[in-house]
Design an enzyme around this catalytic site. Structure first.
Site, short mmCIF file in Angstrom:
data_model
loop_
_atom_site.label_atom_id
_atom_site.label_comp_id
_atom_site.label_asym_id
_atom_site.label_seq_id
_atom_site.Cartn_x
_atom_site.Cartn_y
_atom_site.Cartn_z
N CYS A 97 0.85 -1.20 0.00
CA CYS A 97 0.00 0.00 0.00
C CYS A 97 0.88 1.24 0.00
CB CYS A 97 -0.88 -0.02 1.25
SG CYS A 97 -2.00 1.37 1.36
N LEU A 98 0.50 2.23 -0.79
CA LEU A 98 1.27 3.48 -0.83
C LEU A 98 1.29 4.17 0.54
CD1 LEU A 98 -0.03 4.94 -4.22
CD2 LEU A 98 2.25 4.01 -3.78
N HIS A 139 -8.99 -4.25 -1.51
CA HIS A 139 -8.01 -3.45 -0.78
C HIS A 139 -8.38 -1.96 -0.86
CE1 HIS A 139 -3.76 -2.28 0.38
NE2 HIS A 139 -4.21 -1.17 -0.16
N GLU A 140 -8.67 -1.49 -2.09
CA GLU A 140 -8.97 -0.05 -2.25
C GLU A 140 -10.28 0.32 -1.55
OE1 GLU A 140 -6.67 1.80 -3.10
OE2 GLU A 140 -5.42 0.22 -3.94
N HIS A 143 -10.02 1.31 2.03
CA HIS A 143 -9.61 2.69 2.30
C HIS A 143 -10.84 3.60 2.47
CE1 HIS A 143 -5.25 2.55 1.91
NE2 HIS A 143 -5.35 1.87 0.79
NI NI Z 1 -3.69 0.89 -0.05
#
Ligand code: NI
Length: 174
Positions: A97-98, A139-140, A143
């Site tokens: 993850c960024l 995953h996104e 967020h």
């Molecule tokens: Ni991420």
């Protein structure tokens, strides 16, 4: 277009729950361009979510089509007000993850999903996804709920890994 600053864990702003997008206007399209630019400036990210740059709205970008190892995919996707309406199966896989640049982790995700989302024009679309693309979307979407993959590890001791190489890290942090 601009590269935006990416919030990093443990920034509490990453825990906010995102609001629905209501206006599909020029300002939204400019933001999508900036978010895409930011994704591409990072180290090979297959996805990015608006809350990662402090814009707490239900919008993510996913594109696994450029990965070296090919997986079934729908190309470049801007997913607005996305909702998973079906789940099937589950499997463990490695995620990065960024917002968590120094670690990767093993996370259990559904193997197949049916996703409904709006595109940048506000049109409702439906996708059947599997494998890595389904994982990237799950995953996104986390967020948008204020969650990171760190929150889904079964065990921090056995499922969290320090990144050995993170090639663009210096650039990314510059
Ligand atoms: Ni991420």
């Amino acid at each position: 277009m601009a590269v935006l600053e990416i919030l990093k864990h443990p920034d509490v702003r990453l825990q906010q729950v995102a609001e629905p997008v209501e206006r599909f206007d020029a300002a939204l399209h400019r933001f999508i361009d900036d978010l895409e630019q930011t994704r591409l400036a990072g180290p090979g990210a297959v996805g990015i979510a608006a809350p990662q740059v402090g814009e707490v709205i239900q919008l993510v970008i996913v594109d696994i089509s450029t990965m070296k190892k090919p997986h079934p995919n729908h190309g470049h996707l801007v997913l607005i007000n996305p909702e998973i309406i079906k789940w099937k199966g589950h499997e463990v896989g490695r995620e990065g993850c960024l917002s968590v640049p120094d670690f990767t982790g093993n996370v259990i995700r559904a193997q197949q999903i049916v996703l409904q989302a709006q595109n940048p024009q506000g049109e409702v679309q439906r996708f059947e996804m599997q494998g890595f693309e389904a994982r990237a979307v799950q995953h996104e979407l986390d967020h948008l709920e204020g969650m990171l993959f760190l929150d889904r590890l079964v065990s921090r001791r056995s499922d969290l890994f320090a990144r050995k190489v993170f090639q663009k890290k210096a650039k990314n942090r510059g």
